[in-house]
Design a protein around this motif. Structure first.
Motif, PDB file in Angstrom:
ATOM      1  N   ASP A  55      -2.437 -12.878   4.652  1.00  0.00           N
ATOM      2  CA  ASP A  55      -2.048 -12.397   3.323  1.00  0.00           C
ATOM      3  C   ASP A  55      -2.438 -10.933   3.132  1.00  0.00           C
ATOM      4  O   ASP A  55      -1.659 -10.134   2.606  1.00  0.00           O
ATOM      5  CB  ASP A  55      -2.680 -13.249   2.230  1.00  0.00           C
ATOM      6  N   THR A  56      -3.621 -10.579   3.578  1.00  0.00           N
ATOM      7  CA  THR A  56      -4.098  -9.198   3.474  1.00  0.00           C
ATOM      8  C   THR A  56      -3.227  -8.273   4.325  1.00  0.00           C
ATOM      9  O   THR A  56      -2.849  -7.174   3.884  1.00  0.00           O
ATOM     10  CB  THR A  56      -5.568  -9.105   3.913  1.00  0.00           C
ATOM     11  N   LYS A  82       3.501  -4.400   2.929  1.00  0.00           N
ATOM     12  CA  LYS A  82       4.347  -4.203   1.754  1.00  0.00           C
ATOM     13  C   LYS A  82       4.026  -2.886   1.055  1.00  0.00           C
ATOM     14  O   LYS A  82       4.945  -2.180   0.609  1.00  0.00           O
ATOM     15  CB  LYS A  82       4.195  -5.366   0.779  1.00  0.00           C
ATOM     16  N   ALA A  83       2.759  -2.532   0.970  1.00  0.00           N
ATOM     17  CA  ALA A  83       2.377  -1.259   0.365  1.00  0.00           C
ATOM     18  C   ALA A  83       2.963  -0.092   1.160  1.00  0.00           C
ATOM     19  O   ALA A  83       3.491   0.867   0.579  1.00  0.00           O
ATOM     20  CB  ALA A  83       0.857  -1.144   0.277  1.00  0.00           C
ATOM     21  N   ASP A  84       2.880  -0.178   2.483  1.00  0.00           N
ATOM     22  CA  ASP A  84       3.448   0.871   3.332  1.00  0.00           C
ATOM     23  C   ASP A  84       4.969   0.915   3.213  1.00  0.00           C
ATOM     24  O   ASP A  84       5.570   1.996   3.167  1.00  0.00           O
ATOM     25  CB  ASP A  84       3.043   0.675   4.791  1.00  0.00           C
ATOM     26  N   ASN A 134       6.710   0.085   0.624  1.00  0.00           N
ATOM     27  CA  ASN A 134       7.017   0.684  -0.679  1.00  0.00           C
ATOM     28  C   ASN A 134       6.906   2.204  -0.636  1.00  0.00           C
ATOM     29  O   ASN A 134       7.743   2.908  -1.215  1.00  0.00           O
ATOM     30  CB  ASN A 134       6.096   0.124  -1.764  1.00  0.00           C
ATOM     31  N   ARG A 135       5.888   2.716   0.045  1.00  0.00           N
ATOM     32  CA  ARG A 135       5.758   4.172   0.178  1.00  0.00           C
ATOM     33  C   ARG A 135       6.948   4.754   0.939  1.00  0.00           C
ATOM     34  O   ARG A 135       7.445   5.832   0.605  1.00  0.00           O
ATOM     35  CB  ARG A 135       4.448   4.528   0.881  1.00  0.00           C
ATOM     36  N   ILE A 136       7.405   4.039   1.948  1.00  0.00           N
ATOM     37  CA  ILE A 136       8.566   4.502   2.707  1.00  0.00           C
ATOM     38  C   ILE A 136       9.799   4.530   1.813  1.00  0.00           C
ATOM     39  O   ILE A 136      10.567   5.496   1.827  1.00  0.00           O
ATOM     40  CB  ILE A 136       8.786   3.617   3.960  1.00  0.00           C
ATOM     41  N   GLN A 137       9.984   3.492   1.010  1.00  0.00           N
ATOM     42  CA  GLN A 137      11.137   3.445   0.108  1.00  0.00           C
ATOM     43  C   GLN A 137      11.081   4.555  -0.933  1.00  0.00           C
ATOM     44  O   GLN A 137      12.122   5.027  -1.400  1.00  0.00           O
ATOM     45  CB  GLN A 137      11.226   2.084  -0.585  1.00  0.00           C
ATOM     46  N   GLU A 138       9.882   4.990  -1.280  1.00  0.00           N
ATOM     47  CA  GLU A 138       9.723   6.077  -2.246  1.00  0.00           C
ATOM     48  C   GLU A 138       9.930   7.441  -1.596  1.00  0.00           C
ATOM     49  O   GLU A 138       9.924   8.454  -2.280  1.00  0.00           O
ATOM     50  CB  GLU A 138       8.345   6.004  -2.889  1.00  0.00           C
ATOM     51  N   GLY A 139      10.088   7.461  -0.285  1.00  0.00           N
ATOM     52  CA  GLY A 139      10.370   8.703   0.415  1.00  0.00           C
ATOM     53  C   GLY A 139       9.180   9.376   1.058  1.00  0.00           C
ATOM     54  O   GLY A 139       9.293  10.479   1.575  1.00  0.00           O
ATOM     55  N   PHE A 140       8.033   8.735   1.038  1.00  0.00           N
ATOM     56  CA  PHE A 140       6.830   9.314   1.634  1.00  0.00           C
ATOM     57  C   PHE A 140       6.608   8.724   3.021  1.00  0.00           C
ATOM     58  O   PHE A 140       5.888   7.739   3.181  1.00  0.00           O
ATOM     59  CB  PHE A 140       5.611   9.034   0.743  1.00  0.00           C
ATOM     60  N   TYR A 141       7.254   9.329   4.027  1.00  0.00           N
ATOM     61  CA  TYR A 141       7.132   8.782   5.369  1.00  0.00           C
ATOM     62  C   TYR A 141       7.559   9.796   6.418  1.00  0.00           C
ATOM     63  O   TYR A 141       8.203  10.798   6.118  1.00  0.00           O
ATOM     64  CB  TYR A 141       7.980   7.523   5.517  1.00  0.00           C
ATOM     65  N   ASP A 153       5.705   6.837  10.873  1.00  0.00           N
ATOM     66  CA  ASP A 153       5.333   5.824   9.876  1.00  0.00           C
ATOM     67  C   ASP A 153       6.284   4.637   9.932  1.00  0.00           C
ATOM     68  O   ASP A 153       5.850   3.482   9.880  1.00  0.00           O
ATOM     69  CB  ASP A 153       5.363   6.414   8.463  1.00  0.00           C
ATOM     70  N   ILE A 154       7.558   4.912  10.033  1.00  0.00           N
ATOM     71  CA  ILE A 154       8.559   3.839  10.095  1.00  0.00           C
ATOM     72  C   ILE A 154       8.328   2.974  11.325  1.00  0.00           C
ATOM     73  O   ILE A 154       8.368   1.738  11.251  1.00  0.00           O
ATOM     74  CB  ILE A 154       9.992   4.420  10.080  1.00  0.00           C
ATOM     75  N   LYS A 155       8.042   3.615  12.444  1.00  0.00           N
ATOM     76  CA  LYS A 155       7.794   2.879  13.679  1.00  0.00           C
ATOM     77  C   LYS A 155       6.550   1.996  13.556  1.00  0.00           C
ATOM     78  O   LYS A 155       6.561   0.829  13.960  1.00  0.00           O
ATOM     79  CB  LYS A 155       7.627   3.852  14.843  1.00  0.00           C
ATOM     80  N   ILE A 156       5.485   2.529  12.989  1.00  0.00           N
ATOM     81  CA  ILE A 156       4.243   1.776  12.826  1.00  0.00           C
ATOM     82  C   ILE A 156       4.455   0.567  11.928  1.00  0.00           C
ATOM     83  O   ILE A 156       4.022  -0.544  12.249  1.00  0.00           O
ATOM     84  CB  ILE A 156       3.129   2.688  12.270  1.00  0.00           C
ATOM     85  N   VAL A 157       5.141   0.765  10.801  1.00  0.00           N
ATOM     86  CA  VAL A 157       5.364  -0.344   9.869  1.00  0.00           C
ATOM     87  C   VAL A 157       6.254  -1.407  10.509  1.00  0.00           C
ATOM     88  O   VAL A 157       6.014  -2.606  10.338  1.00  0.00           O
ATOM     89  CB  VAL A 157       5.949   0.169   8.535  1.00  0.00           C
ATOM     90  N   LYS A 158       7.234  -0.983  11.274  1.00  0.00           N
ATOM     91  CA  LYS A 158       8.096  -1.947  11.963  1.00  0.00           C
ATOM     92  C   LYS A 158       7.286  -2.773  12.966  1.00  0.00           C
ATOM     93  O   LYS A 158       7.446  -3.992  13.051  1.00  0.00           O
ATOM     94  CB  LYS A 158       9.237  -1.207  12.673  1.00  0.00           C
TER      95      LYS A 158
END
Length: 98
Positions: A53-54, A60-62, A64-71, A75-80
């Motif tokens: 869960d953590t 999800k926080a990461d 959301n930051r990507i969707q807001e344009g901060f990436y 970053d995209i590769k790491i989150v994927k």
């Protein structure tokens, strides 16, 4: 007096090892009839779920930051990669606990 007994694990760096240890313990002792082992398995399942869960909250926080344009592309590769690890461990958890 004993307020400083907290312990933290960085799930990005050490999550694979934590999930592996919990998986092995749950798998190897899940059919035990000993009360103390049943208590430990219950704790391990809860710890596994809490860690999952953590980990998902962090992803999800990461995301959301990507969707807001901060990436960056990194970053995209790491989150994927994190999402892939999460999906793998969630499946393992579901296999273990039914």
């Amino acid at each position: 007096m004993s307020k400083n007994l907290e312990f933290n694990i960085n799930l990005y760096n050490d999550g694979e090892m934590l999930f592996n240890i919990l998986k092995v313990f749950i798998r190897d002792y899940k059919d035990s009839k000993w009360p103390h082992e049943i208590e430990r398995i219950t704790f391990a399942r809860e710890l596994f779920k809490k860690a999952l869960d953590t980990y998902e909250e962090g992803i999800k926080a990461d995301e959301n930051r990507i969707q807001e344009g901060f990436y960056t592309d990194a970053d995209i590769k790491i989150v994927k990669e994190m999402r892939g690890r999460y999906d793998y461990w969630k499946k393992k958890y579901e296999e273990l606990v039914g």
